[in-house]
Design a protein around this motif. Structure first.
Motif, PDB file in Angstrom:
ATOM      1  N   LEU A 103      68.099  72.380 102.034  1.00 31.58           N
ATOM      2  CA  LEU A 103      67.379  71.134 102.299  1.00 31.58           C
ATOM      3  C   LEU A 103      65.891  71.366 102.558  1.00 31.58           C
ATOM      4  CD1 LEU A 103      69.984  69.235 104.481  1.00 31.58           C
ATOM      5  CD2 LEU A 103      69.310  68.748 102.124  1.00 31.58           C
ATOM      6  N   THR A 104      65.571  72.473 103.201  1.00 33.18           N
ATOM      7  CA  THR A 104      64.171  72.811 103.439  1.00 33.18           C
ATOM      8  C   THR A 104      63.442  73.048 102.121  1.00 33.18           C
ATOM      9  OG1 THR A 104      64.724  73.778 105.576  1.00 33.18           O
ATOM     10  CG2 THR A 104      62.635  74.457 104.581  1.00 33.18           C
ATOM     11  N   ILE A 105      64.092  73.711 101.189  1.00 29.71           N
ATOM     12  CA  ILE A 105      63.495  73.943  99.871  1.00 29.71           C
ATOM     13  C   ILE A 105      63.299  72.617  99.138  1.00 29.71           C
ATOM     14  CG2 ILE A 105      63.869  74.994  97.599  1.00 29.71           C
ATOM     15  CD1 ILE A 105      65.354  77.266  99.128  1.00 29.71           C
ATOM     16  N   CYS A 106      64.277  71.730  99.226  1.00 29.83           N
ATOM     17  CA  CYS A 106      64.141  70.403  98.591  1.00 29.83           C
ATOM     18  C   CYS A 106      62.963  69.640  99.173  1.00 29.83           C
ATOM     19  CB  CYS A 106      65.422  69.594  98.763  1.00 29.83           C
ATOM     20  SG  CYS A 106      66.811  70.225  97.815  1.00 29.83           S
ATOM     21  N   ASP A 107      62.811  69.688 100.478  1.00 27.68           N
ATOM     22  CA  ASP A 107      61.695  69.000 101.122  1.00 27.68           C
ATOM     23  C   ASP A 107      60.361  69.625 100.718  1.00 27.68           C
ATOM     24  OD1 ASP A 107      60.707  67.004 102.989  1.00 27.68           O
ATOM     25  OD2 ASP A 107      60.191  68.714 104.264  1.00 27.68           O
ATOM     26  N   LEU A 108      60.313  70.934 100.661  1.00 31.43           N
ATOM     27  CA  LEU A 108      59.092  71.632 100.264  1.00 31.43           C
ATOM     28  C   LEU A 108      58.705  71.300  98.825  1.00 31.43           C
ATOM     29  CD1 LEU A 108      56.896  73.719 100.939  1.00 31.43           C
ATOM     30  CD2 LEU A 108      58.501  75.499 100.190  1.00 31.43           C
ATOM     31  N   ARG A 123      56.067  68.663  98.352  1.00 34.19           N
ATOM     32  CA  ARG A 123      54.682  68.956  98.704  1.00 34.19           C
ATOM     33  C   ARG A 123      54.089  70.136  97.949  1.00 34.19           C
ATOM     34  NH1 ARG A 123      57.473  68.830 103.271  1.00 34.19           N
ATOM     35  NH2 ARG A 123      57.099  71.017 103.684  1.00 34.19           N
ATOM     36  N   ASP A 124      54.908  71.143  97.697  1.00 34.79           N
ATOM     37  CA  ASP A 124      54.414  72.384  97.092  1.00 34.79           C
ATOM     38  C   ASP A 124      55.473  72.947  96.139  1.00 34.79           C
ATOM     39  OD1 ASP A 124      53.236  74.805  96.477  1.00 34.79           O
ATOM     40  OD2 ASP A 124      52.856  75.370  98.562  1.00 34.79           O
ATOM     41  N   PRO A 125      55.526  72.425  94.912  1.00 32.73           N
ATOM     42  CA  PRO A 125      56.557  72.854  93.969  1.00 32.73           C
ATOM     43  C   PRO A 125      56.537  74.348  93.643  1.00 32.73           C
ATOM     44  CG  PRO A 125      55.387  70.934  93.126  1.00 32.73           C
ATOM     45  CD  PRO A 125      54.691  71.367  94.361  1.00 32.73           C
ATOM     46  N   VAL A 126      55.369  74.946  93.623  1.00 30.29           N
ATOM     47  CA  VAL A 126      55.276  76.375  93.295  1.00 30.29           C
ATOM     48  C   VAL A 126      55.942  77.214  94.388  1.00 30.29           C
ATOM     49  CG1 VAL A 126      53.666  78.290  92.932  1.00 30.29           C
ATOM     50  CG2 VAL A 126      53.198  76.064  91.915  1.00 30.29           C
ATOM     51  N   ARG A 127      55.632  76.893  95.618  1.00 32.29           N
ATOM     52  CA  ARG A 127      56.242  77.615  96.741  1.00 32.29           C
ATOM     53  C   ARG A 127      57.741  77.342  96.829  1.00 32.29           C
ATOM     54  NH1 ARG A 127      54.283  76.812 102.647  1.00 32.29           N
ATOM     55  NH2 ARG A 127      55.834  78.170 103.516  1.00 32.29           N
ATOM     56  N   ALA A 128      58.124  76.106  96.560  1.00 34.21           N
ATOM     57  CA  ALA A 128      59.545  75.761  96.577  1.00 34.21           C
ATOM     58  C   ALA A 128      60.306  76.553  95.517  1.00 34.21           C
ATOM     59  CB  ALA A 128      59.726  74.265  96.359  1.00 34.21           C
ATOM     60  N   ALA A 129      59.708  76.703  94.345  1.00 35.15           N
ATOM     61  CA  ALA A 129      60.351  77.463  93.265  1.00 35.15           C
ATOM     62  C   ALA A 129      60.547  78.920  93.680  1.00 35.15           C
ATOM     63  CB  ALA A 129      59.527  77.368  91.991  1.00 35.15           C
ATOM     64  N   ALA A 130      59.553  79.485  94.362  1.00 37.49           N
ATOM     65  CA  ALA A 130      59.671  80.871  94.824  1.00 37.49           C
ATOM     66  C   ALA A 130      60.784  81.006  95.860  1.00 37.49           C
ATOM     67  CB  ALA A 130      58.344  81.340  95.406  1.00 37.49           C
ATOM     68  N   ARG A 131      60.859  80.064  96.782  1.00 31.40           N
ATOM     69  CA  ARG A 131      61.911  80.112  97.797  1.00 31.40           C
ATOM     70  C   ARG A 131      63.289  79.853  97.182  1.00 31.40           C
ATOM     71  NH1 ARG A 131      60.295  77.283 103.289  1.00 31.40           N
ATOM     72  NH2 ARG A 131      62.278  78.245 103.836  1.00 31.40           N
ATOM     73  N   LEU A 132      63.315  79.013  96.153  1.00 38.82           N
ATOM     74  CA  LEU A 132      64.578  78.755  95.453  1.00 38.82           C
ATOM     75  C   LEU A 132      65.062  80.027  94.766  1.00 38.82           C
ATOM     76  CD1 LEU A 132      66.748  76.749  94.603  1.00 38.82           C
ATOM     77  CD2 LEU A 132      65.270  76.081  92.699  1.00 38.82           C
ATOM     78  N   ASP A 133      64.148  80.790  94.188  1.00 42.43           N
ATOM     79  CA  ASP A 133      64.520  82.071  93.577  1.00 42.43           C
ATOM     80  C   ASP A 133      65.183  82.982  94.600  1.00 42.43           C
ATOM     81  OD1 ASP A 133      63.479  81.346  91.107  1.00 42.43           O
ATOM     82  OD2 ASP A 133      61.549  82.342  91.456  1.00 42.43           O
TER      83      ASP A 133
END
Length: 83
Positions: A43-48, A51-61
């Motif tokens: 859920l934190t990644i979804c929320d991120l 605001r910041d798709p690039v950072r969210a993609a890195a955390r999703l990886d």
């Protein structure tokens, strides 16, 4: 929003949907405390992503790698307990 940004967001959205399926599959076999931690992480990644798709993609990886067992943490299988 530029057209190119939309394409990247669509890719991120597709990956988030796939992660949702995988997280749900993993949750069934986990104890309650680990279920909550994994669900909050997703859920934190979804929320991120809002605001910041690039950072969210890195955390999703990183999340997907942990679901695959591809973690390089000190608790990797080759480490002895307590190290």
């Amino acid at each position: 929003m530029a057209a190119d940004d939309r394409l990247e967001d669509d890719e991120l959205a597709r990956r988030l949907r796939e992660a949702h399926r995988r997280v749900n599959a993993v949750l069934a076999g986990l104890p309650a405390d680990r279920k909550e931690r994994l669900a909050r992480r997703y859920l934190t990644i979804c929320d991120l992503a809002k605001r910041d798709p690039v950072r969210a993609a890195a955390r999703l990886d990183l999340l997907l790698a942990s679901l695959n067992g591809d973690s390089d943490t000190p608790r990797a299988p080759e480490s002895t307990p307590g190290d």
